[in-house]
Each structure stands twice: as C-alpha cells, then as structure tokens.
Motif scaffolding. Structure first.
Motif, PDB file in Angstrom:
ATOM      1  N   GLY A  11       0.834  -1.189   0.000  1.00  0.00           N
ATOM      2  CA  GLY A  11       0.000   0.000   0.000  1.00  0.00           C
ATOM      3  C   GLY A  11       0.870   1.240   0.000  1.00  0.00           C
ATOM      4  O   GLY A  11       2.104   1.144  -0.060  1.00  0.00           O
ATOM      5  N   THR A  12       0.221   2.393   0.055  1.00  0.00           N
ATOM      6  CA  THR A  12       0.968   3.651   0.039  1.00  0.00           C
ATOM      7  C   THR A  12       0.466   4.567   1.148  1.00  0.00           C
ATOM      8  O   THR A  12      -0.681   4.466   1.593  1.00  0.00           O
ATOM      9  CB  THR A  12       0.793   4.400  -1.300  1.00  0.00           C
ATOM     10  N   MET A  13       1.357   5.461   1.567  1.00  0.00           N
ATOM     11  CA  MET A  13       0.967   6.552   2.461  1.00  0.00           C
ATOM     12  C   MET A  13       1.428   7.840   1.799  1.00  0.00           C
ATOM     13  O   MET A  13       2.541   7.901   1.273  1.00  0.00           O
ATOM     14  CB  MET A  13       1.669   6.412   3.816  1.00  0.00           C
ATOM     15  N   VAL A  14       0.557   8.841   1.827  1.00  0.00           N
ATOM     16  CA  VAL A  14       0.916  10.143   1.255  1.00  0.00           C
ATOM     17  C   VAL A  14       1.171  11.096   2.416  1.00  0.00           C
ATOM     18  O   VAL A  14       0.395  11.126   3.378  1.00  0.00           O
ATOM     19  CB  VAL A  14      -0.227  10.674   0.358  1.00  0.00           C
ATOM     20  N   VAL A  15       2.290  11.834   2.323  1.00  0.00           N
ATOM     21  CA  VAL A  15       2.677  12.693   3.456  1.00  0.00           C
ATOM     22  C   VAL A  15       2.748  14.155   3.034  1.00  0.00           C
ATOM     23  O   VAL A  15       2.907  14.480   1.845  1.00  0.00           O
ATOM     24  CB  VAL A  15       4.035  12.242   4.056  1.00  0.00           C
ATOM     25  N   ASP A  16       2.647  15.059   4.023  1.00  0.00           N
ATOM     26  CA  ASP A  16       2.733  16.498   3.728  1.00  0.00           C
ATOM     27  C   ASP A  16       4.204  16.926   3.626  1.00  0.00           C
ATOM     28  O   ASP A  16       5.123  16.120   3.866  1.00  0.00           O
ATOM     29  CB  ASP A  16       1.939  17.309   4.766  1.00  0.00           C
ATOM     30  N   ALA A  17       4.400  18.202   3.302  1.00  0.00           N
ATOM     31  CA  ALA A  17       5.765  18.680   3.041  1.00  0.00           C
ATOM     32  C   ALA A  17       6.650  18.578   4.280  1.00  0.00           C
ATOM     33  O   ALA A  17       7.844  18.266   4.184  1.00  0.00           O
ATOM     34  CB  ALA A  17       5.719  20.117   2.537  1.00  0.00           C
ATOM     35  N   GLY A  18       6.075  18.826   5.456  1.00  0.00           N
ATOM     36  CA  GLY A  18       6.853  18.752   6.696  1.00  0.00           C
ATOM     37  C   GLY A  18       7.362  17.339   6.942  1.00  0.00           C
ATOM     38  O   GLY A  18       8.538  17.138   7.283  1.00  0.00           O
TER      39      GLY A  18
END
Ligand code: GLU
Length: 378
Positions: free
Chosen positions: A286-293
């Motif tokens: 699966g995948t996880m999408v993260v923010d810029a921080g």
C-alpha cells in the motif's frame, strides 16, 4: 594513456577484491544457431567459472536462462509460444536438459551443481527470501555451484518475474555479492555511434535512451531489462558488468580488468542486507501520502509520524512494506508499517497522545514507520 588503457587499469584495481560473484547467462548465449544448447559454450563457461572458484576462492552463483529455449527445440516448437501452458511445458522439458549439461561440465573440476527454481514469492516473502540465502550459502560450503532459474513450469503471471536479469539482480542483493556479470550475445551497452560504452556512472535517462532492442529472440531480457537490473544492483551499492558470453574466458578476463563490456558503477551508499529487501525487493502492499513537513523530516532520516500523513491506499497490515509518497505522488521512501491501513486512516493527521482514544488501545507505537525500517529513494 588511452581511454581503454585507463579503463583496464582502473578496473583491475576496482575488481581486485571480488569474492562473491553472481553471473547470469542468457538463452541466446547458451544456444547455438540450431537453437539447441551449445555444448561448447557450457563447457567453456564451466572451465571459466571453476577456474575462479578453485584458484581464487571466488564463490559464484549462476543464474541461467535457456530452459524454455532448449525445451522448445526438443519439442520441435519453432517460435516462442504465447500461451502460458506451452511455455511451462517447454521449461519443464528444457530445465532438466540444462542441468544435465551443467552437471557434466562442472564435474571434471570436482564441483557439484545445485538447481534452485524460484518465483517472485520467494523474494517477496521475507522468510522464504532468507531461506533462499541460507540454501545458497550451504551449497557454496558443499562445493556446489547454485544454478538458479525461474520456476517457469509453475510460475504463472502474478508470481512471475519473466526476466532472469532481474532475478540475478535480486540474488546479488540478497547475497551482498561484490559483482553481478550479465552475459548475453551483445558486447555491452552500445553508444549512439555503435561502439561499446565502457563505463556507466548512473542508470539515468541519458543511458536508457541508448536502448535499441526491445526483446531478445528466445529469451526475454534485452538491454532495457539489463539496465533495470543494473540499476537495482547499483542502488544497493554494488557494480555490474554487461558483456558477451560468447567471448572465451569472459568472466576471468573481466575480473582481470580487461576493458570488455560495460561496467556500471555502484551508487554512493551501500545498503544493509535488510534495507535492500525493504527498499528494492519487497512488494509494497500500500501507500501513504505525506505532507511537506513529513517529507522533509524523512529526508533528514526521521521516522514517519501520523501527524504528517494525509492519505493512504492499498491493503496493508502491521509489518507490511509500504511506499511513502509526497503530495505530488513522487516516491520518497519505502518502509515497514507499524499499523494496518485501517488504523492509519484513524490516526493520520493526529499526535500520538490521541492514539489511545482513536484506536481504543492502551499501548501503541509513536512512529507509523520507524526510521530503522525506512529506506529513502536515492
Ligand atoms: N527462465 C527463462 C528460461 O529459462 C528465461 C527468462 C529470461 O530469458 O530472462 O528459459
């Protein structure tokens, strides 16, 4: 000093300490113009490899294609079948022939051969992956040369690599071997003018655009597959040479530093055995999408915390490999998740002090992916 001389000198020094070697030989290099296994080529290859094993104690693992091609000829099949059961049958017939040839060719040197047939599962499943490594090491201790091929007789589409160059790359990474040599019937990667390019420093766009062939006639690799395999090995931190398996004594000559074939240099970092599996071999669930921080924190070798996760996809459970992407979809890292997808959906965007309430539990992991379980993209 000419470029060739400089390359020869550099190579001899560069390859001086090779003690673990993986050699892959392709179907066309192993077969004669009549499509049958070429006895002379196999005898010459055995002499070449046995010499290095005996004289220099180099532990060699061979990845050999040729089963389907040999089986096709034996069964009188003229063009490579497209339906899978026929390919499976050709492989089942050809694999035995192939091993008989190798066993006879290595016997005069007091070397046994050990057949290992693999599917994609054997690399993706961590216990099977480690079992594979144990078997290869044990064969080496018994003076038996492991000869690996895909288990084409049972490998249907979803568990199939379909490409021994890639299998050889994963085997090289598994063993942390010092060098992978890919042998086919081309002299190396050809540049735009048609000459062999002696050195590749990175497998980037400028290199992949040189690929002309799409597929080899009886095998399945081609130069594109070789570069993909070479990229996988160089990312782990080891070099690869692409050379012509029909050249007599090619492996010995390459290790002596002769300027033959194309040497692909290793990347700057050398990944640990475990990181190779997480970053290059395991199949992500699966995948996880993260923010810029969070993306910046990952690049600074920090763990992935729930607060920086903005989304997830797939079907993963604790311990499964996942891909971590930035908001634009770019792959940042791969790692092992401490949480299931369902739980990631509950805690994403939150701090760990809220986990007890969100997950209805007394104990938890602060990190969704711990930095020890993370492998950053180069
Ligand atoms: N496993 C196939 C065979 O033995 C070859 C696959 C490949 O050419 O990469 O015939």
């Amino acid at each position: 000093m000419s470029t060739g001389e400089a390359n020869a000198m550099d190579r001899a020094a560069f390859l001086a300490n090779v003690s673990g070697l993986v050699v892959k030989i392709g179907t066309n290099a192993l077969t004669g113009s009549d499509g049958r296994l070429d006895h002379d080529v196999i005898v010459a290859l055995a002499a070449d490899l046995a010499g290095l094993w005996r004289r220099e104690q180099i532990r060699i693992t061979l990845v050999s294609s040729g089963a389907i091609g040999a089986g096709m000829t034996e069964l009188g099949i003229k063009t490579r079948p497209r339906d899978l059961p026929m390919l499976q049958s050709a492989a089942a017939v050809g694999q035995g022939l192939l091993m008989n040839y190798f066993a006879a060719a290595f016997k005069p040197y007091g070397l046994h051969v050990g057949q290992i047939l693999v599917t994609r599962y054997d690399f993706e499943d961590r216990p099977r992956y480690l079992n594979l490594r144990n078997c290869i090491h044990a064969l080496h201790r018994c003076a038996a040369l492991p000869i690996i091929n895909e288990n084409d007789a049972v490998a249907v589409e979803e568990i199939r690599f379909g490409d021994n160059d890639l299998i050889a790359a994963h085997v090289t990474n598994l063993l942390q071997a010092d060098l992978l040599i890919l042998l086919s019937v081309v002299d190396g990667l050809l540049d735009a003018a048609g000459g062999v390019r002696p050195l590749v420093e990175d497998v980037d766009e400028s290199v992949t655009q040189l690929v002309r062939d799409r597929k080899s006639s009886r095998g399945s690799g081609g130069m594109g597959g070789k570069l993909l395999a070479a990229g996988t090995v160089r990312t782990a931190g080891e070099p690869v040479i692409i050379a012509n398996g029909k050249v007599p004594g090619i492996v010995r000559r390459l290790l002596a530093g002769e300027p033959l074939g194309t040497l692909v240099l290793p990347g700057k970092r050398r990944l640990s055995a475990r990181s190779r599996w997480i970053g290059l071999t395991a199949r992500v669930r699966g995948t996880m999408v993260v923010d810029a921080g969070a993306a910046a924190a990952l690049r600074n070798n920090k763990s992935l915390l729930a607060g920086g996760i903005v989304g997830s996809d797939g079907d993963f459970t604790p311990g499964d490999p996942v891909a971590i992407l930035d908001a634009s979809g770019q792959l940042l890292a791969r790692g092992l998740s401490n949480y299931s997808r369902a739980d990631v959906e509950k805690i994403k965007g939150h701090r760990s002090r809220e986990f007890a309430r969100l997950l209805q539990c007394d104990t938890w992991y602060d990190e969704v992916v711990h930095r020890d379980d993370l492998v950053l993209e180069p």
